[in-house]
Design a protein around this motif. Structure first.
Motif, PDB file in Angstrom:
ATOM      1  N   THR A 186       0.786  -1.273  -0.104  1.00 47.02           N
ATOM      2  CA  THR A 186      -0.109   0.044  -0.178  1.00 47.02           C
ATOM      3  C   THR A 186       0.913   1.266  -0.154  1.00 47.02           C
ATOM      4  OG1 THR A 186      -0.046  -0.240   2.332  1.00 47.02           O
ATOM      5  CG2 THR A 186      -1.899  -1.039   1.245  1.00 47.02           C
ATOM      6  N   GLU A 198      -7.046  -2.124  -7.275  1.00 47.29           N
ATOM      7  CA  GLU A 198      -7.654  -2.959  -6.480  1.00 47.29           C
ATOM      8  C   GLU A 198      -8.419  -4.362  -7.185  1.00 47.29           C
ATOM      9  OE1 GLU A 198      -6.866  -2.139  -3.539  1.00 47.29           O
ATOM     10  OE2 GLU A 198      -6.488   0.008  -3.880  1.00 47.29           O
ATOM     11  N   ALA A 217       0.372   5.793 -10.369  1.00 47.96           N
ATOM     12  CA  ALA A 217       1.229   6.120 -11.443  1.00 47.96           C
ATOM     13  C   ALA A 217       1.593   4.867 -12.321  1.00 47.96           C
ATOM     14  CB  ALA A 217       2.221   6.998 -11.042  1.00 47.96           C
ATOM     15  N   ARG A 238       2.256   5.819   4.273  1.00 46.06           N
ATOM     16  CA  ARG A 238       2.057   5.756   2.574  1.00 46.06           C
ATOM     17  C   ARG A 238       3.584   6.685   2.124  1.00 46.06           C
ATOM     18  NH1 ARG A 238      -2.180   4.116   0.713  1.00 46.06           N
ATOM     19  NH2 ARG A 238      -2.185   5.061  -1.364  1.00 46.06           N
TER      20      ARG A 238
HETATM   21  N1  LIG Z   1       7.760   8.271  -7.962  1.00 44.83           N
HETATM   22  C1  LIG Z   1       7.166   8.951  -7.168  1.00 44.83           C
HETATM   23  N2  LIG Z   1       7.775   9.861  -6.468  1.00 44.83           N
HETATM   24  C2  LIG Z   1       7.103  10.713  -5.453  1.00 44.83           C
HETATM   25  N3  LIG Z   1       5.773  10.264  -4.917  1.00 44.83           N
HETATM   26  C3  LIG Z   1       5.249   9.572  -5.535  1.00 44.83           C
HETATM   27  C4  LIG Z   1       5.860   8.619  -6.753  1.00 44.83           C
HETATM   28  N4  LIG Z   1       4.803   7.957  -7.132  1.00 44.83           N
HETATM   29  C5  LIG Z   1       3.672   7.956  -6.515  1.00 44.83           C
HETATM   30  N5  LIG Z   1       3.753   9.085  -5.378  1.00 44.83           N
HETATM   31  C6  LIG Z   1       2.946   9.290  -4.478  1.00 44.83           C
HETATM   32  O1  LIG Z   1       3.038   8.264  -3.416  1.00 44.83           O
HETATM   33  C7  LIG Z   1       1.456   8.253  -2.804  1.00 44.83           C
HETATM   34  C8  LIG Z   1       0.877   6.841  -2.984  1.00 44.83           C
HETATM   35  O2  LIG Z   1       0.713   6.342  -4.164  1.00 44.83           O
HETATM   36  P1  LIG Z   1      -0.695   5.604  -4.752  1.00 44.83           P
HETATM   37  O3  LIG Z   1      -1.861   6.157  -4.235  1.00 44.83           O
HETATM   38  O4  LIG Z   1      -0.464   5.378  -6.079  1.00 44.83           O
HETATM   39  O5  LIG Z   1      -0.243   4.239  -3.864  1.00 44.83           O
HETATM   40  P2  LIG Z   1      -0.814   2.841  -4.131  1.00 44.83           P
HETATM   41  O6  LIG Z   1       0.185   1.858  -4.255  1.00 44.83           O
HETATM   42  O7  LIG Z   1      -1.898   2.861  -5.230  1.00 44.83           O
HETATM   43  O8  LIG Z   1      -1.721   2.528  -2.697  1.00 44.83           O
HETATM   44  P3  LIG Z   1      -2.845   1.823  -2.467  1.00 44.83           P
HETATM   45  O9  LIG Z   1      -2.492   0.320  -2.282  1.00 44.83           O
HETATM   46  O10 LIG Z   1      -3.217   2.043  -1.061  1.00 44.83           O
HETATM   47  O11 LIG Z   1      -3.879   1.931  -3.422  1.00 44.83           O
HETATM   48  C9  LIG Z   1       0.735   9.252  -3.882  1.00 44.83           C
HETATM   49  O12 LIG Z   1       0.736  10.319  -2.761  1.00 44.83           O
HETATM   50  C10 LIG Z   1       1.354   9.366  -4.858  1.00 44.83           C
HETATM   51  O13 LIG Z   1       1.283  10.824  -5.396  1.00 44.83           O
END
Ligand SMILES: Nc1ncnc2c1ncn2[C@@H]1O[C@H](COP(=O)(O)OP(=O)(O)OP(=O)(O)O)[C@@H](O)[C@H]1O
Length: 671
Positions: free
Chosen positions: A185, A305, A191, A494
């Protein structure tokens, strides 16, 4: 002239900095990895001490007689006076491209409040990528074959380096391969699937000599090139906002459709054309049935998800969308599946949607990040509220309360706890599937901004939501599924930041003991001796990505591609998983009647959020309207061998019946 993103960011950085709160659990001066805190204005409230006349756990307030839909100002009885400002007057935080603002103006909190993503923390996590001819990972965005304009936007987002999941997933997806990716998570999965899709669309447009002004639309029918599906409205909005930011000034048109919001407005947006459609399944089906969206030209399909999208609550609907609604088959489209958890049986189901795919696991499938300090407290059900107040009081420093997310099992429970906390002057707001969309969004906004620093939530808020500065996640009621626990606690800690998660464990959580112990051990957390004892004498339970028995898993390494289950050493686990899973089909409580009795006794456990679970005990009250059928996109509950449809939910929250009489278009908690 509109300010450049970087300009607006700089301006924000120059603002007077807010006073930072350091939660007690992180107040070690040697710890550089501290959450800045939510900010609770001391002038606006006070927090009760034990002596406070407002605080009396034995004198519980009568819950407001709303059924959750009322919320503030709509209830039948006046809400208790609150000593904090309400969120009504606030502006939406989500990026709304129609307002023509720079994306950074709405997504600048990370910079503004001094949070710097610390993805170095993920560097040591082992990665497994399996499949034929897996494209090699990159170390920098510059090394990827993403479109240059997109790379510029990535820079503007201040993403300096790709996160581990991005390092691997982006080259795989850019090479056109299907992908099933599992990463912890908060590690940047959004991205990881958005970049290749946006870049692919830009490049195709360039190659075909079309103007970089996108948006497939033909006689009122929108023909998106990419479809991103997610289980909740809020998550879809969040993905949409992120994608709009990444695609800023690229000509790629992105729209979001979800239940609970007026469909007319969404139709008007679709009429302008859309390249990437972000959607919840129910509303998407509705639009397809109305012949306002066609999936014939889909080239990219992403499920965020993905394990939730393919589990019992959604699978039927997703299969319908992907296999019955004219979407090109696997091989003719590219499919990207992402989640932090991926049980084997769901991997198997998912493989139907994929063609020659790469399986990517950053860390072990279903693991939680070590950045989250996890605490499990043994409690009696009767003392949970007192214990909660103790925790909340510890989260207050200099009159400021850290953003705290409190998870409960039912919608009724969420309302009751919110009400009670407010009565004793803790500023709380609830979010659950019975609230109308406006209330849900308002609750989330108010929480995100720290106006209401305690949010009481059902599992509707457990997945995907990226809320900066959540310092503490409290599992007031533990979920029954260890994967849900992983997602819930993942709302803190996070982007490489640290976080705290506390869970109240009572005897009815016994089936979770083994899985919890395994998870805690793996994440190098302190494991209470009493929990180990419970785990040794409890029946296996708590479905997980590796089966219900966490303890014997394969150490700290190993994602697991179910296709490799015949590897030596994996067969045993794999088989044991399957047998455990069939127990879970009966909700895992099949063999523990005392658990069921407990729930009946307390009157709080109904079908919970897992409306599609199969309960062998027909005496469970599945008709109770207080259940949060958040996961049930079709509103169908299987109970005691018969199907139960909650007719009350067949009416859309905007007061209209679902078009064509499809239960699937009914807005539910997850749609
Ligand atoms: N390369 C990066 N550099 C800096 N910040 C980043 C980068 N990639 C993502 N983030 C930031 O990290 C945070 C978490 O990203 P994201 O919500 O995509 O996580 P996730 O893996 O999808 O989490 P979850 O499993 O809870 O859905 C976001 O605020 C995003 O803007």
């Amino acid at each position: 002239m509109a300010a450049a993103w970087s300009d607006s960011t700089t301006q924000k950085q120059n603002r007077p900095s807010q006073q930072l709160y350091v939660p007690q659990f992180r107040s070690n001066p040697n710890n550089n990895n501290i959450h800045p805190s939510p900010y609770y204005n001391n002038n606006r409230t006070h927090f009760p001490s034990n002596d406070s006349p407002h605080y009396n756990t034995f004198n519980r307030p009568t819950p407001r007689p709303t059924r959750g839909r009322g919320g503030y100002g709509f209830g039948h009885s006046p809400a208790p006076p609150r000593h904090y400002s309400r969120p009504e007057q606030q502006q939406p935080r989500y990026y709304d491209p129609s307002q023509n603002r720079s994306p950074f103006e709405t997504n600048g909190e990370k910079v503004e409040n001094g949070v710097v993503a610390n993805f170095e923390a993920y560097e040591s996590i082992p990665v497994e990528a399996t499949g034929e001819n897996v494209p090699p990972p990159v170390n920098l965005f510059a090394e990827t074959e993403l479109h240059e304009d997109l790379k510029n936007n990535i820079e503007r987002c201040k993403y300096v380096k790709p996160t581990p999941v991005q390092r691997y997933a982006i080259p795989i997806a850019v090479a056109g391969r299907d992908l099933m990716a599992c990463a912890q998570t908060g590690s940047g999965k959004t991205a990881a699937f958005c970049f290749p899709i946006i870049s692919g669309i830009m490049k195709e447009r360039l190659a075909s000599g079309l103007l970089p002004r996108g948006g497939g639309v033909d006689s009122d029918v929108a023909f998106p090139t990419a479809l991103i599906l997610s289980p909740t409205r809020e998550l879809s909005c969040q993905i949409h906002a992120e994608a709009c930011k990444f695609a800023h000034q690229t000509g790629v048109k992105i729209a979001v459709v979800y239940g609970g919001a007026p469909i007319g407005q969404q139709l008007r947006i679709l009429e302008r054309g859309v390249d990437i459609l972000v959607a919840t399944p129910g509303r998407l089906v509705d639009l397809i049935e109305r012949e306002r969206v066609s999936l014939k030209k889909i080239k990219y399909l992403a499920l965020d998800e993905a394990d939730r999208m393919l589990d019992m609550g959604f699978e039927h609907q997703i299969r319908n969308i992907v296999q019955q609604m004219h979407m090109p088959p696997p091989g003719d489209r590219q499919t990207l599946l992402f989640s932090a958890t991926f049980p084997d049986n769901i991997q198997k189901l998912a493989s139907d949607f994929l063609s020659n795919y790469v399986f990517l696991a950053v860390g072990r499938v279903g693991s939680s990040t070590e950045l989250i300090v996890q605490k499990i407290e043994s409690v009696q059900d009767m003392e949970k509220r007192t214990r909660l107040v103790d925790l909340l009081r510890r989260n207050v420093v200099n009159g400021k309360l850290a953003l705290t997310l409190v998870f409960v099992e039912t919608k009724k429970g969420a309302d009751a706890l919110e009400n009670w906390l407010c009565r004793i002057n803790f500023p709380a707001i609830a979010i659950h599937g019975d609230k109308v969309q406006m209330e849900r969004e308002r609750a989330l906004r108010s929480f995100k901004r720290g106006l209401t620093p305690i949010m009481v939530a059902t599992d509707v808020a457990s997945r995907g939501l990226d809320i900066p500065h959540v310092a503490h996640v409290i599992n007031f009621d533990l979920p029954r599924d260890i994967d849900d626990y992983v997602h819930r606690i993942g709302r803190t800690g996070r982007a490489g930041q640290s976080g705290l998660a506390t869970a109240f464990f009572s005897t009815k959580n016994m089936p979770m003991a083994k899985s919890l112990v395994g998870l805690l051990q793996e994440a190098k957390q302190e494991v209470p001796a009493w929990l180990v004892q419970y785990s040794e004498c409890s029946a296996p339970g708590g479905r997980s990505s590796v089966g219900s028995q966490r303890s014997p898993w394969r150490g700290n390494y190993g994602g697991r591609d179910f296709r490799n289950a015949t590897e030596p050493g994996m067969v045993e686990n794999y088989n044991s998983y399957n047998s455990n899973y069939s127990n879970y089909g009966d909700n895992g409580y099949h063999n523990v009647p005392e658990q069921v009795q407990n729930y009946n006794y307390n009157g709080t456990y109904n079908n919970g959020d897992h409306a599609a679970n199969s309960y062998t005990d027909a005496s469970l009250d599945v008709t109770n309207s207080n259940n949060d059928c958040s996961f049930d996109n079709t509103n169908t509950v299987v109970a005691g061998g018969f199907n139960y449809t909650d007719a009350g939910l067949l009416e859309g929250s905007d007061g209209t019946n679902g078009p064509c009489g499809y239960a699937s278009v009914v807005p539910t908690g997850w749609d």
